[in-house]
Scaffold this active site. Structure first.
Site, short mmCIF file in Angstrom:
data_model
loop_
_atom_site.label_atom_id
_atom_site.label_comp_id
_atom_site.label_asym_id
_atom_site.label_seq_id
_atom_site.Cartn_x
_atom_site.Cartn_y
_atom_site.Cartn_z
N CYS A 117 34.30 37.39 42.61
CA CYS A 117 35.09 36.17 42.73
C CYS A 117 34.41 35.30 43.78
O CYS A 117 33.65 35.81 44.60
CB CYS A 117 36.52 36.50 43.16
SG CYS A 117 37.62 35.09 43.00
N CYS A 119 36.22 33.32 45.95
CA CYS A 119 37.10 32.88 47.03
C CYS A 119 36.74 33.44 48.41
O CYS A 119 37.03 32.81 49.42
CB CYS A 119 38.56 33.16 46.70
SG CYS A 119 38.97 34.90 46.54
N CYS A 127 38.76 30.05 44.05
CA CYS A 127 38.00 31.04 43.31
C CYS A 127 36.92 30.42 42.43
O CYS A 127 36.27 31.11 41.64
CB CYS A 127 38.93 31.90 42.46
SG CYS A 127 40.20 32.71 43.43
N LYS A 192 46.36 38.41 35.66
CA LYS A 192 46.49 38.23 37.11
C LYS A 192 47.39 37.04 37.36
O LYS A 192 47.06 35.91 36.98
CB LYS A 192 45.12 38.02 37.75
CG LYS A 192 45.19 37.75 39.24
CD LYS A 192 43.83 37.75 39.88
CE LYS A 192 43.94 37.44 41.36
NZ LYS A 192 42.64 37.45 42.03
N ARG A 202 44.90 37.81 51.70
CA ARG A 202 44.14 36.59 52.02
C ARG A 202 43.84 36.52 53.51
O ARG A 202 42.83 35.96 53.92
CB ARG A 202 44.89 35.35 51.52
CG ARG A 202 44.84 35.31 50.00
CD ARG A 202 45.56 34.13 49.40
NE ARG A 202 45.66 34.29 47.95
CZ ARG A 202 46.47 33.58 47.19
NH1 ARG A 202 47.25 32.66 47.73
NH2 ARG A 202 46.49 33.78 45.89
N LYS A 245 48.09 42.63 37.53
CA LYS A 245 48.16 42.44 38.97
C LYS A 245 49.11 41.30 39.30
O LYS A 245 48.99 40.25 38.67
CB LYS A 245 46.76 42.10 39.48
CG LYS A 245 46.67 41.81 40.95
CD LYS A 245 45.26 41.50 41.31
CE LYS A 245 45.28 41.04 42.75
NZ LYS A 245 44.25 40.13 43.05
N SER A 271 48.40 43.88 48.13
CA SER A 271 48.61 43.90 49.57
C SER A 271 50.06 43.67 49.98
O SER A 271 50.58 44.34 50.87
CB SER A 271 47.72 42.84 50.23
OG SER A 271 47.96 41.56 49.67
N TYR A 310 46.13 50.60 48.29
CA TYR A 310 45.73 50.83 49.67
C TYR A 310 46.33 52.15 50.17
O TYR A 310 45.96 52.61 51.25
CB TYR A 310 46.18 49.65 50.54
CG TYR A 310 45.64 48.33 50.03
CD1 TYR A 310 44.31 47.97 50.26
CD2 TYR A 310 46.43 47.48 49.25
CE1 TYR A 310 43.80 46.79 49.74
CE2 TYR A 310 45.93 46.29 48.74
CZ TYR A 310 44.61 45.96 48.99
OH TYR A 310 44.10 44.80 48.46
C1 PBG Z 1 40.22 37.55 44.83
C2 PBG Z 1 41.27 38.59 44.92
C3 PBG Z 1 42.56 38.52 45.49
C4 PBG Z 1 43.10 39.81 45.41
C5 PBG Z 1 42.14 40.60 44.78
N1 PBG Z 1 41.04 39.84 44.49
C6 PBG Z 1 43.27 37.40 46.15
C7 PBG Z 1 43.72 36.23 45.40
O1 PBG Z 1 43.53 36.11 44.17
O2 PBG Z 1 44.21 35.33 46.06
C8 PBG Z 1 44.44 40.23 45.92
C9 PBG Z 1 44.56 41.68 46.25
C10 PBG Z 1 45.76 42.03 47.08
O3 PBG Z 1 46.65 41.21 47.36
O4 PBG Z 1 45.82 43.21 47.47
N2 PBG Z 1 40.48 36.53 43.93
#
Ligand code: PBG
Length: 330
Positions: A117, A119, A127, A192, A202, A245, A271, A310
């Protein structure tokens, strides 16, 4: 005659005999954050128990991960080498490229998945590449392909595109095949959602968008049919594993996909889901082990084959304790 379902719940043995869902350490992928430097082990404030590791300390951490029987990790790079187009993501000598090489050298048997990605690498935190405040799809896909190829070259076993651009799975598959990486699998973040549950991540990845949000590329959480379409497209385009996700608020999506397709499904316990349990445990309101196991088993019960969490190390440890005679777990 009274029907008596309680007969099958009468004791540990009977409950074990009729148990429908089981989780093992082999179902787990452990996400890890890599930073520059040496000797770094910094706890992430929004995710207690999760750390920023430099490559050297990451390798030490992985000794334990392997010893616990966890077969795969998912790597995220946290760097301050950011620019408008996230060019660090395909630097052959970039942080993640070096991390993958080092990990595969020390632990060739451990599966390394690399999140693809922009980002973490763009100065604006989005992203994709931006022009006139718009995320440009096809220009972004070109960079993602370059990034995927460079991770494959470094030795990644699995490429995990998390950007949600259209057509990226096909482009990455073609690009990797052209360069001879036909054996590198794609685990696509297919469904997602634009979720509030990513905010602790983040902070950990220093990847919050500096303006706007991710709603023009991540999915609207009111939609289910759209998730099926996204998964269908990714399978057509060549994904080997698809992902939903976040996980807990999306068990219906996992279940629907499980009924529609014959492909491994990964659920990302993100997370915010992790942080929620941690916070309640800190307050003394939840039993950590019981709450975590109930959550991750519910993902498997819904249809997930793989859980990205995690909590992987804790879960593997708890399952091991259970094998030595503690009865409370699944
Ligand atoms: C990158 C990405 C993200 C997560 C995984 N890959 C963040 C987002 O899309 O803002 C989130 C993972 C998590 O919250 O544990 N794009």
């Amino acid at each position: 005659m009274v029907k008596r379902p309680r007969r099958l719940r009468v004791n540990d043995g009977m409950r074990a005999l009729v148990r429908e869902t089981r989780l093992t350490a082999e179902n787990l992928i452990y996400p890890l954050f890599v930073v520059e430097g040496k000797g770094v082990v910094n706890e992430i404030s929004s995710m207690p128990g999760v750390y920023h590791f430099s490559i050297d300390t990451l390798l030490i951490e992985l000794d334990e991960v392997i010893q616990l029987g966890i077969p795969a990790i998912l790597l995220f790079g946290v760097t301050n080498k950011k620019d408008l187009s996230g060019s660090e993501c395909y630097n052959p000598d970039g942080l993640i490229q070096r991390a993958i090489k080092a990990v595969k050298e020390r632990h060739p048997e451990l599966l390394v998945a690399a999140d693809v990605c922009l980002c973490e690498y763009t100065s604006h935190g989005h992203c994709g590449v931006i022009k006139d405040n718009k995320i440009l799809n096809d220009e972004t896909v070109e960079l993602l392909v370059k990034s995927a190829i460079s991770y494959a070259r470094a030795g990644a076993d699995i490429i995990a595109p998390s950007d949600m651009m259209d057509g990226r799975v096909k482009a990455i598959r073609n690009g990797m095949d052209k360069h001879g990486y036909t054996d590198v699998a794609i685990m696509s973040y297919s469904a997602k959602y634009a979720s509030s549950f990513y905010s602790p991540f983040r902070e950990a990845a220093q990847s919050a968008p500096s303006f706007g949000d991710r709603k023009t590329y991540q999915m609207d959480y009111c939609n289910k049919k759209e998730a099926i379409r996204e998964v269908e497209l990714d399978i057509e385009e060549g994904a080997d594993i698809i992902m939903v996700k976040p996980a807990l608020s999306y068990l219906d999506i996992i279940n629907e996909i499980d009924h529609h397709f014959y492909i491994p499904i990964a659920a990302y316990h993100v997370s915010g889901e992790y942080a929620m349990i941690k916070a309640a445990v800190e307050k003394g309101w939840l039993d950590e082990k019981k709450a975590v196991m109930e959550c991750v088993i519910s993902m498997k019960r819904a249809g997930a084959d793989i859980i990205i969490t995690y909590y992987s190390k804790d879960i593997a440890r708890w399952l091991r304790e259970e094998a030595y005679g503690l009865k409370e777990l699944r």
